[in-house]
Write a protein that holds these residues in place. Structure first.
Motif, PDB file in Angstrom:
ATOM      1  N   PHE A 127       1.046  -1.389  -0.133  1.00  0.00           N
ATOM      2  CA  PHE A 127      -0.137   0.234   0.649  1.00  0.00           C
ATOM      3  C   PHE A 127       0.592   1.384   0.306  1.00  0.00           C
ATOM      4  O   PHE A 127       1.935   0.971   0.034  1.00  0.00           O
ATOM      5  N   GLN A 128       0.356   2.176  -0.606  1.00  0.00           N
ATOM      6  CA  GLN A 128       1.176   3.375  -0.580  1.00  0.00           C
ATOM      7  C   GLN A 128       1.566   4.423   0.361  1.00  0.00           C
ATOM      8  O   GLN A 128       0.131   3.731   2.117  1.00  0.00           O
ATOM      9  N   LEU A 129       2.280   4.889   0.844  1.00  0.00           N
ATOM     10  CA  LEU A 129       2.020   5.477   1.903  1.00  0.00           C
ATOM     11  C   LEU A 129       2.924   6.826   1.515  1.00  0.00           C
ATOM     12  O   LEU A 129       3.117   6.865   0.504  1.00  0.00           O
ATOM     13  N   ASP A 130       2.230   7.719   2.952  1.00  0.00           N
ATOM     14  CA  ASP A 130       2.775   9.025   2.394  1.00  0.00           C
ATOM     15  C   ASP A 130       3.223  10.044   2.938  1.00  0.00           C
ATOM     16  O   ASP A 130       4.402   9.104   2.938  1.00  0.00           O
ATOM     17  N   ASP A 131       3.620  11.413   2.586  1.00  0.00           N
ATOM     18  CA  ASP A 131       4.851  11.646   2.631  1.00  0.00           C
ATOM     19  C   ASP A 131       5.395  11.635   4.373  1.00  0.00           C
ATOM     20  O   ASP A 131       6.464  11.655   4.827  1.00  0.00           O
ATOM     21  N   ASP A 132       3.889  11.425   5.311  1.00  0.00           N
ATOM     22  CA  ASP A 132       4.466  10.951   6.704  1.00  0.00           C
ATOM     23  C   ASP A 132       4.841   9.446   6.419  1.00  0.00           C
ATOM     24  O   ASP A 132       5.217   9.108   8.217  1.00  0.00           O
ATOM     25  N   GLY A 133       5.115   9.119   5.533  1.00  0.00           N
ATOM     26  CA  GLY A 133       5.486   7.212   5.727  1.00  0.00           C
ATOM     27  C   GLY A 133       4.097   6.457   6.729  1.00  0.00           C
ATOM     28  O   GLY A 133       4.166   5.306   7.261  1.00  0.00           O
ATOM     29  N   HIS A 134       2.936   7.099   6.889  1.00  0.00           N
ATOM     30  CA  HIS A 134       1.742   6.684   6.657  1.00  0.00           C
ATOM     31  C   HIS A 134       0.757   6.338   5.681  1.00  0.00           C
ATOM     32  O   HIS A 134       1.525   7.291   4.548  1.00  0.00           O
ATOM     33  N   PRO A 135      -0.021   5.248   6.069  1.00  0.00           N
ATOM     34  CA  PRO A 135      -0.540   4.059   4.551  1.00  0.00           C
ATOM     35  C   PRO A 135      -1.810   5.140   3.508  1.00  0.00           C
ATOM     36  O   PRO A 135      -1.995   6.274   5.054  1.00  0.00           O
ATOM     37  N   VAL A 136      -1.817   4.748   3.065  1.00  0.00           N
ATOM     38  CA  VAL A 136      -2.689   6.377   2.506  1.00  0.00           C
ATOM     39  C   VAL A 136      -4.056   5.316   2.387  1.00  0.00           C
ATOM     40  O   VAL A 136      -4.274   3.994   1.706  1.00  0.00           O
ATOM     41  N   LYS A 137      -5.315   5.987   2.708  1.00  0.00           N
ATOM     42  CA  LYS A 137      -6.677   5.707   2.769  1.00  0.00           C
ATOM     43  C   LYS A 137      -6.831   5.447   1.691  1.00  0.00           C
ATOM     44  O   LYS A 137      -7.144   5.817   0.656  1.00  0.00           O
ATOM     45  N   GLY A 138      -7.795   4.459   1.113  1.00  0.00           N
ATOM     46  CA  GLY A 138      -9.230   4.434   0.059  1.00  0.00           C
ATOM     47  C   GLY A 138      -8.786   4.222  -1.154  1.00  0.00           C
ATOM     48  O   GLY A 138      -9.134   4.027  -1.851  1.00  0.00           O
ATOM     49  N   VAL A 139      -7.199   4.089  -1.775  1.00  0.00           N
ATOM     50  CA  VAL A 139      -7.167   3.259  -2.774  1.00  0.00           C
ATOM     51  C   VAL A 139      -7.433   2.094  -3.141  1.00  0.00           C
ATOM     52  O   VAL A 139      -7.310   1.219  -2.306  1.00  0.00           O
ATOM     53  N   PRO A 140      -7.995   1.588  -4.104  1.00  0.00           N
ATOM     54  CA  PRO A 140      -7.748   0.504  -4.784  1.00  0.00           C
ATOM     55  C   PRO A 140      -7.506  -0.605  -4.752  1.00  0.00           C
ATOM     56  O   PRO A 140      -6.209  -0.016  -5.294  1.00  0.00           O
ATOM     57  N   ARG A 141      -6.788  -1.477  -4.273  1.00  0.00           N
ATOM     58  CA  ARG A 141      -5.907  -2.254  -3.844  1.00  0.00           C
ATOM     59  C   ARG A 141      -5.801  -4.089  -3.739  1.00  0.00           C
ATOM     60  O   ARG A 141      -5.124  -4.369  -3.000  1.00  0.00           O
ATOM     61  N   HIS A 142      -7.744  -4.280  -3.842  1.00  0.00           N
ATOM     62  CA  HIS A 142      -7.643  -5.414  -3.500  1.00  0.00           C
ATOM     63  C   HIS A 142      -7.933  -6.179  -4.602  1.00  0.00           C
ATOM     64  O   HIS A 142      -8.808  -5.313  -6.107  1.00  0.00           O
ATOM     65  N   PRO A 143      -8.028  -6.948  -4.855  1.00  0.00           N
ATOM     66  CA  PRO A 143      -8.885  -7.829  -6.470  1.00  0.00           C
ATOM     67  C   PRO A 143     -10.050  -7.651  -6.838  1.00  0.00           C
ATOM     68  O   PRO A 143     -10.414  -7.384  -5.861  1.00  0.00           O
ATOM     69  N   ILE A 144     -10.194  -8.663  -8.564  1.00  0.00           N
ATOM     70  CA  ILE A 144     -11.439  -8.357  -8.864  1.00  0.00           C
ATOM     71  C   ILE A 144     -11.835  -9.470  -9.536  1.00  0.00           C
ATOM     72  O   ILE A 144     -10.745 -10.589  -9.718  1.00  0.00           O
ATOM     73  N   ILE A 145     -12.773 -10.368  -8.868  1.00  0.00           N
ATOM     74  CA  ILE A 145     -12.825 -11.631  -8.972  1.00  0.00           C
ATOM     75  C   ILE A 145     -13.745 -11.532  -9.751  1.00  0.00           C
ATOM     76  O   ILE A 145     -14.974 -11.443  -9.140  1.00  0.00           O
ATOM     77  N   GLU A 146     -13.907 -11.924 -11.223  1.00  0.00           N
ATOM     78  CA  GLU A 146     -15.008 -12.441 -12.187  1.00  0.00           C
ATOM     79  C   GLU A 146     -16.069 -12.788 -11.623  1.00  0.00           C
ATOM     80  O   GLU A 146     -16.463 -14.165 -11.306  1.00  0.00           O
ATOM     81  N   ASP A 147     -17.162 -13.254 -12.624  1.00  0.00           N
ATOM     82  CA  ASP A 147     -18.567 -14.024 -12.180  1.00  0.00           C
ATOM     83  C   ASP A 147     -17.886 -15.457 -12.514  1.00  0.00           C
ATOM     84  O   ASP A 147     -16.820 -15.614 -13.484  1.00  0.00           O
ATOM     85  N   ASP A 148     -18.555 -16.492 -11.758  1.00  0.00           N
ATOM     86  CA  ASP A 148     -17.916 -18.006 -11.601  1.00  0.00           C
ATOM     87  C   ASP A 148     -17.104 -18.431 -11.106  1.00  0.00           C
ATOM     88  O   ASP A 148     -15.935 -19.330 -11.800  1.00  0.00           O
ATOM     89  N   VAL A 149     -16.236 -17.483 -11.028  1.00  0.00           N
ATOM     90  CA  VAL A 149     -14.821 -17.823 -10.431  1.00  0.00           C
ATOM     91  C   VAL A 149     -14.708 -18.653  -9.006  1.00  0.00           C
ATOM     92  O   VAL A 149     -15.612 -19.024  -8.655  1.00  0.00           O
ATOM     93  N   VAL A 150     -14.234 -19.857  -9.550  1.00  0.00           N
ATOM     94  CA  VAL A 150     -13.366 -20.880  -7.967  1.00  0.00           C
ATOM     95  C   VAL A 150     -12.159 -20.448  -7.449  1.00  0.00           C
ATOM     96  O   VAL A 150     -11.510 -20.927  -8.184  1.00  0.00           O
ATOM     97  N   ILE A 151     -12.235 -20.135  -6.151  1.00  0.00           N
ATOM     98  CA  ILE A 151     -11.101 -20.479  -5.068  1.00  0.00           C
ATOM     99  C   ILE A 151     -11.177 -21.847  -4.436  1.00  0.00           C
ATOM    100  O   ILE A 151     -11.471 -21.168  -3.139  1.00  0.00           O
ATOM    101  N   TYR A 152     -10.219 -22.170  -4.354  1.00  0.00           N
ATOM    102  CA  TYR A 152     -10.105 -23.592  -3.647  1.00  0.00           C
ATOM    103  C   TYR A 152      -8.995 -23.127  -2.119  1.00  0.00           C
ATOM    104  O   TYR A 152      -8.420 -22.123  -1.801  1.00  0.00           O
ATOM    105  N   SER A 153      -9.128 -24.088  -1.183  1.00  0.00           N
ATOM    106  CA  SER A 153      -8.653 -23.460  -0.051  1.00  0.00           C
ATOM    107  C   SER A 153      -6.966 -22.659   0.483  1.00  0.00           C
ATOM    108  O   SER A 153      -6.293 -23.745  -0.380  1.00  0.00           O
ATOM    109  N   GLY A 154      -7.082 -22.111   0.589  1.00  0.00           N
ATOM    110  CA  GLY A 154      -5.831 -21.694   1.322  1.00  0.00           C
ATOM    111  C   GLY A 154      -4.922 -20.683  -0.183  1.00  0.00           C
ATOM    112  O   GLY A 154      -3.728 -20.597  -0.153  1.00  0.00           O
ATOM    113  N   ALA A 155      -5.680 -20.586  -0.468  1.00  0.00           N
ATOM    114  CA  ALA A 155      -5.400 -19.469  -1.646  1.00  0.00           C
ATOM    115  C   ALA A 155      -4.917 -18.065  -1.609  1.00  0.00           C
ATOM    116  O   ALA A 155      -5.687 -17.400  -0.414  1.00  0.00           O
ATOM    117  N   THR A 156      -4.166 -16.872  -1.400  1.00  0.00           N
ATOM    118  CA  THR A 156      -4.256 -16.019  -1.677  1.00  0.00           C
ATOM    119  C   THR A 156      -3.504 -15.081  -3.159  1.00  0.00           C
ATOM    120  O   THR A 156      -3.109 -15.513  -3.630  1.00  0.00           O
TER     121      THR A 156
END
Lengths: 308, 308, 308, 308, 308, 308
Positions: free
Chosen positions: A234-263
Motif C-alpha cells: 500500500f502507498q505511504l504518504d509523505d509522513d510514511g503513513h498508509p494512504v487510505k481509500g486506494v483500490p488495492r484488492h483483487p477483482i474476481i469476475e463471475d463464476d470463479v472458484v478459489i480453493y482453500s488457502g489460496a492467496t
C-alpha cells in the motif's frame, strides 16, 4: 474469601494512572460537537442477531411460528431494530462530527439513514435466498437449504456482510466494521464491509477467509477456507503513513472458484470462470477460464526426511 | 411433549458410569491440601471483559461517561475485578498446591499476586495505547484509532495477552492459559501467555495466528493472518513424553514484518527489519534486513489443469 | 432519542416484502405432517454446554463439588438435557418427516433416540479421558490434563464432535451439523459430524482445521492448525448438482501426524505412522511410514526481493 | 439523549457527601475482627427460592421430573444451597463478631451451623406436608393439596418461617430476619423468625398478619388475614430504649381459630380450642374453649348517616 | 471459602429423607394418565406480564411504539402467549386427568381452550378501558388515566383477575388460582378467580382486600383497602371437611361503596347504591340505599388511658 | 407440543380488536408535541434499586467494599442513575407536554431537574440515617441498625418515599407515583409521594399502611401496620368528578404514635405527643397529648357465641 483488602492508597493511584493514561485514546474529548457516548458493541451484536431472525424468519430467535403470525414477529423485531439502530447511527455520526452545532443534524441524518437502511432489507433478503441456494447446491454434504441457514458459517457471515455493506454505502462511520468483526469473531470469516460481493456467493468452512475493503466480486463465486483476497502493498504518504481509500484488492469476475488457502493479492483481475487451486499464490491478473495450480515441486515425497 | 420418561434404572446406571469414568480426570482428588473448586472459565471470561472496559475506558461496558465520571467507573470495575481475580488466583494456587497445610498460604499469596497484578495494569494500558496507534498506522483500511479499539481482533487479543502474560510472570497456574484461550476462541489468534511481545505489535485479521510459549518478539513487529511461530520438534524424555519448558520457538527481532500464512519454526532468529513473505516456510535463522519469499515455482500457471 | 418515527406505510410495506420473500426459504410449509418449529440453535448451544459439564464433571458449570455430591449434579444436568434434547430431536425428525400421519411416530422415535443417545455418553466420556491424556502428552506447553480440559480448543471440539457423531449415527437430521457448527464457531475447528475419529485424537491450536464428512481417522492421530482433510472433486448428477453421500475424504490410519497447513484431498489413504509436513499438498495415497515434506524450492531466500 | 452531562465538580461533591454521611451507618467499620462484606439480600432470596424447590420437589424450579430423577435435582440444589448458605452464615457471624482473632472461628462455626441446618430440612419438610394438608382441609375453595402448595401465600410464608426459625435457633445473626422479610414482601405475612409455631398451622389470605418474636403457637391453629399477635407495651431501660428479648407476645394454645382483623396483644394466653372473632381486640388471657366476639354495638345500622 | 465439605454420607441421607418425605405431596404419582410436569409458576408469571403488555399496549414491556407498529408488537406478544398458555393449560388438564387414555384429549382440549381464551381478550380489554376510567374518576389524587394504568395496584389486580376469571370459566384447573396469587403477591389484593365482578370496578390502595370465590359484584362498585368479602361459616361434610363449591360469599349490587377495613361475611346481599362505612362488620343483608356505619361508642376519647 | 396452530384469521381479528380498543387508552396520541414513549416501569424499578445501594452504601448491590473503594461504587452507580433518570424525566415531561415546540424544552428541563434531584440525595441520606436510628430504637426486636436497613420494610418504603417526594417537589409527572407504587408492591406500605414526612419517622411491619397525598407528618412519629391516614370525603365538581389537589388528609404533629389498624380521616390535626390506639376511628382533631382508645364495649366476652 475477601478477608483483607488492598491498601486504598495503592488502589487510588492505579485508578488515577488508568484515568490519565487513557487520555491516549481520549475518545470523547475529540467530539466537541455532539459529546455522545460511542456506539455499543453489545447493542450492535444484538442488532445483528435480531436482523438475522428478521431476514431468516422462523429459523432463529423466538419466532416459532407459521404463516401469517410470522408477520407479527417480523414487524415487532424490525420495529425494535429500528429504534436501536437509529440510536447507534446517531452515536456513530456524532463520533465523526466535529462542528458544535451539528447535534441536531446528526439526529436528523440518523433517522434518514435508518429509513433507507430498513428499506434495503427486502432486497438483502432476496439476495440471501439465492446465497442459501448456492450453499445448498455447492456442497454435497449440505442436505437441505435449511441446514445451510442453520449451520453454515458462510451464510451467516454473508448475511452480516450484506447488512454491514448497506450501512457502509450509507456512509455510516464505525458501525459497518463493528458488524463485520462480530461476524469474523463468530465464523473466522473476515469480510471488510467495503467489499462488493455479487449474487449467489458461497464460502464453505470459511475459517481464515479474508476479503479486503476494495474487493469487487462477481456472481456465482465460490471461495473456500483460508483464502485471502488482500492488498499486495500500500502507498505511504509523505509522513510514511498508509494512504487510505486506494483500490488495492483483487477483482474476481463471475463464476470463479478459489480453493482453500489460496492467496490473491493486489488490484488484479481473476477472469470469469477461472479456477484458482488450493494454496496458490497469485499476484498478477489471469484471463477468463484460467486454471491455476501450484507447481508440482511440492508433490515430491521425501521418504527419508526426518525433521519436520 | 414430555409424555414419557426414561426408565429410572437406565438413568441411574448412566449417571453411575459417568461418575466412575470421570475418575479418569479426578481434578479434585489430587488436591489433598486445599480441596478448592477449580477456577471458573465463566468468571475468567467476565474478568477479561471487565478488564477490557477498564483498560479502554469509554469504549466497552456500561461506561458511557465523560471525563471525571469515568474515574468512578474505572474504580468500581477494578474493585470488582480485584475480588473476582483474587478468588480465582486462590483457586488456581490451591489447584497446584500439594501440601495439606498450604491453605492459608494460598490465600495470602493470592492477595499478594492480585496486588501486584493490579499495579501492573497502568503499564499494560500504556503499551496498549501504542499498540492501538500501531494498528491505526499499519492498516490503510483503519480510519481512526477508535475503530482499531472497537473492531480489530488483534487489539483485543493483544490486550488479553498482556493481561495473561502478567499473570504468567506472577507464576499463577491455569489462569493465563484460560485467558489466552478466551481470546483465541473470540479471534482465532492463539498467543501463548508465555510469549514475550514488545511494543507496538500489530496483527491484522489474525485468524489462524499461532505464537508459541517461548517466543520472543521485539518492538514494531507486524504479523498477518495464518502466521505460525511454532516449535519444529520437541525433546522427548526417557518415557517418550515431551520435555516441558525448553526454549523452542522463534526470536523475532524489532521491525520485522511477517505476511499471511508464513510458518516459522524452531528456536531460530529472524533478524531486525526482515520481511517474511506470505506462505514462506522458514526453519533457520535469517540475518537482519532479510527479504524472504517463496520460490517462483509456485507461480506457474497450468491452464489445462482439470481436477483441483 | 426516539423523537420521530418512520412512516407506518413504509414500515408495513417492508414487513410485507420480508414476509413474502421469505417464502424462498419456506421452512415450515414443507412439513405437511408435523408442522413443528425448527430446532433451536440457542437450545442446542445450551445442550452442548450442559453436556460438556456432564462429561467433564467438576470443570464447567455450577458443579463446584467433590466426590459424592458430583453425582447429584451429573444426574440433575443429565435429566435436564434429556428433556431438551428429546424435544429438539422430535423437531428435527418432524422437519424431515413427510407423511401427514407421522406425528406420533416422531414423538416415539425421539424418545427412543434420546434413550440410546444418553446411553452412549459413558463410552464417549471414556474416549474423552484418553483424548485429554493425548493432549497432555502431545504438547510440551500443556502442564496438566486439567489445563487441556479447561483451555484446549481441540478437546472441546472433539467432545462436541463425539456427541454430534453419536446423533449422526442415530440418523437425527440437522442437529449434528448444528452442534458441529457451534464448536466450529467457538474454536475454528470444523469437523463434520459424519467423520469417524479413533481414540486419542489430538489437534493443537486447531484454527482452520477442516475434517470432511466421510473421513475415517485411526487411533493416536495428531493434527495441527490449518490442516484440511477435504474432497478433491465431487460428482455431479445429471442436473449438475453434486451427488450427496459419496465417500470423498481421506482415510488417515493409526499414528499419523499431520503438521500445520497441510492439505490432504480426496478418498486417499495416508498409511499408518506417516508424517505429513507443514503446508504439504497431498492428493494421492502414501504407504505406511511415509515422511512427506514440501519440496526445498520454497526454502530459497531472495534477499533483494522488494515487493511482497 | 445524553447530550450534556453534569458539571463534574458537583458530581464529585455529591459523591463526597454521600460517602461521608454514610458513615452514619458504617456497617463495615464496626467489624475489626472479620471485615467481611455483609450478607447479600439477593443471595438470601435465591436461597429461599432454591430451598422451596427442595422442600416441595416437583412444584417449583427446574424440577420437571418424576420419581427417581427427582433425587438428582434435590441433591444438586441442596449442594448449591450448602455452599451459598455457608458463605452467608460466615458473613453474618463475622458481622456480629468483635474479636480480631475470630475470623477462623467464624469460618468453622459457619460450617457446623450449615451442617446442622441442612440436617433439619427433612423434619421441616415433614411439618410442611402436614401444613399443606391443614390448608387443603381448612379452606373450601382449595381443590387439592397441590393448589395449596402452588398458590397459597400462607404455605409459602410458613415454609420460609420454618427455615428462618431453624437458623434463628442456631443463633445466626441477621439472616433469619432477612428471610422473614423476603416472605413478608412476597405475601404480606410478617412472622418474626423467633416465633415458635406448632404443627398444621394455617393462615388464609394472610395479608397484614403480624406474628411477634416471642409468640408461642400450638398445633392446628388457624389465623386469617389482618390478625396481629403483637406486644402491648415494652419495657424501656434507663436510657429510654426498649429492652430487647423480653417475652411480650401472646401464647396461642392448640386448636385456636383467630378470624380476620383480630388484634391480640401482650404476653397473654388464648386457651386451647378458643375462637377469636373478626376485628376483636384482646389484651387479657382467655380460658380454653372461649368464644370471643365484638360487642353487638357495632352491628347497629344508621340508615341516615351521611358522612363516612 | 468452601474449604471443607460436608460428610457425603450425611448429605446422602438428607437427600434420601427429602425424597421419601416428599411422597407426602406426591404430585406426579397421582397422574396415571398423563404424567406431565405441573404448570410452572414462573411461566405463569411471565404470561401475566406479557398479557398486561398486550392489554395495555404501549404502557409495559418493550412496546415503545406508536400507532401502526403497535400492531406488530401486540401480534408477536400474543403469538408467544398462545404457545405458552396452551402448554400450561395442557399441563393443568393432565394434572386433573385420571384416565390413562386421556393424553391426547388433554392436548386437544388445551388447544380449544386457548383459542377461546384468546378470543375473549378484546372483551377483557374493553372492560379494562372502563375500569381505568373508573379509577381516574374515583380518586382525586389520580392525575390521568395513564397514571392509573402505570401505578394503581387495583388496575393491575383487576386485569389479572379478568384474565384468571376467563380461564376459570373455561374450567381450567390450577392456573386461575396461580394467576390470582401472582397478583395478590404483587398488590396485596386477593381476588379469587371465581368471583364475578361487573364493570367499572375500582379498588384504591387495595392492600388486604379479600374477595371470595363465590362473590357476585355489580357495576360501578368501589372498594377500599382492607375490605373483606368473605364467608361467615362453611358447611362440613360427614368427615368434618368443608364442603367445596357452596355459595357462601356476599352479593354486592351496583353502585355500592365499601370503605376501608369493612368486613362483609356470608351469602348476604348489599343492596344497590349502599355505602358501607370503614371498619363496619356486616353479616346480614341490607336493602338498597343503606348507609351503614359503626356505632358511635368507638368515638369516645379516653384522655387518661395509659397503656395501649 | 405445538402441533397445531390457531386459524390465522382469528388471530388477525383478535389483534385487530386489541389494537382498536386500545384506542380507549391512547397514551401516545395525546402527545402532539413530543411523541415520546412513556416512562418505563422496569427502568424506574431499576433506578429505585440502584438508588437504594447508593443511599445505603455497602448494604445492597455489588458494593461488597470497604472505605475508600466504596466511593468508586457510589460514583459509578450515581453516574448510571443520572443517565437513566434524566431519560425517564424527559419522557415524563414530554408525556405531560402539549405544545409542539416543547421537545427541546423537555430535554433541557430534564437535565436541570436531574441535577437538582441528584444534589438532594445527600440530604435524603442524612434523613435516612436518622430514620434508621428511629427504627432501631423503636423496636425491641431490632438488634442493630444494620438489621433495620437490611430487613425493615418501613425503612425501604421511606427511602423510596423520600426519593419520590423529591421528584414530586420538582414537579415531575408520573415518576413519583410509579416509584411509590414500586415500594407499595414490595412492602404493602402505600405513601403518596405528595405526603410531607418529618425526621425520624418509623413504621413497623407496615402492611396496609396508607398515607394520603396531602398528609403532613411531623418529627419522631411512629405508625404501625394497617394505619390509614386518608380522606373523609372529597369535593365533586359540577360534572360530579372529584376536585384534585384540595388538602384533605390529616396533619400529624411531632411525637405522635398511631397503633395498628387505626383510621384517621380528613383534614384534621392530631396534636403533638398524642397516642392513637389500635383500631381507633378518628375523624376530628384532637389536642396535644391526647390518648385515644376504642370504647371498652369491644372487650366483652360472649362465651356462648356460636357463629363467627
Amino acid at each position: 474469601m475477601n478477608d483483607m483488602t488492598m491498601d486504598p492508597g495503592i488502589m487510588m493511584s492505579i485508578v488515577e494512572d488508568l484515568s490519565r493514561y487513557s487520555g491516549g485514546f481520549a475518545p470523547l474529548d475529540r467530539q466537541p460537537g455532539c459529546a455522545q457516548p460511542l456506539p455499543s458493541r453489545q447493542i450492535m451484536a444484538a442488532i445483528a442477531e435480531e436482523l438475522r431472525s428478521v431476514l431468516f424468519p422462523g429459523y432463529f430467535g423466538r419466532m416459532e411460528s407459521t404463516g401469517e403470525n410470522l408477520r407479527f414477529h417480523i414487524g415487532a423485531a424490525l420495529d425494535g431494530v429500528r429504534r436501536d439502530i437509529q440510536e447507534q447511527v446517531r452515536r456513530a455520526l456524532c463520533f465523526a462530527c466535529t462542528d458544535s452545532d451539528a447535534v441536531r443534524g446528526c439526529a436528523g441524518r440518523s433517522m434518514e439513514i435508518t429509513r433507507r437502511f430498513l428499506s434495503s432489507l427486502p432486497m438483502i433478503q432476496k439476495m440471501l435466498v439465492e446465497d442459501v441456494t448456492a450453499a445448498y447446491e455447492g456442497d454435497p454434504a449440505c442436505l437441505s437449504p435449511d441446514e445451510a441457514i442453520l449451520a453454515y458459517p458462510g451464510v451467516y457471515a454473508l448475511a452480516v456482510h450484506r447488512i454491514a455493506h448497506a450501512l457502509f454505502e450509507l456512509e455510516v462511520p464505525l458501525l459497518p466494521r463493528m458488524l463485520s468483526e462480530i461476524a469474523h469473531g463468530a465464523t473466522g470469516i473476515d469480510i471488510h464491509p467495503g467489499a462488493r460481493i455479487g449474487r449467489r456467493f458461497f464460502t464453505d468452512h470459511g475459517t481464515g477467509v479474508v476479503i479486503g475493503a476494495t474487493c469487487i466480486i462477481g456472481d456465482r463465486v465460490r471461495v473456500y477456507q483460508g483464502v485471502t483476497l488482500g492488498a499486495k502493498t500500500f502507498q505511504l504518504d509523505d509522513d510514511g503513513h498508509p494512504v487510505k481509500g486506494v483500490p488495492r484488492h483483487p477483482i474476481i469476475e463471475d463464476d470463479v472458484v478459489i480453493y482453500s488457502g489460496a492467496t490473491i493479492l493486489g488490484r488484479i483481475t481473476v477472469g470469469r470462470g477461472s479456477i484458482i487451486g488450493g494454496n496458490v499464490w497469485l499476484t498478477r491478473s489471469v484471463p477468463a477460464g484460467s486454471r491455476i495450480t501450484q507447481g508440482s515441486a511440492r508433490h515430491e515425497i521425501f521418504q527419508s526426511g526426518s525433521g519436520i
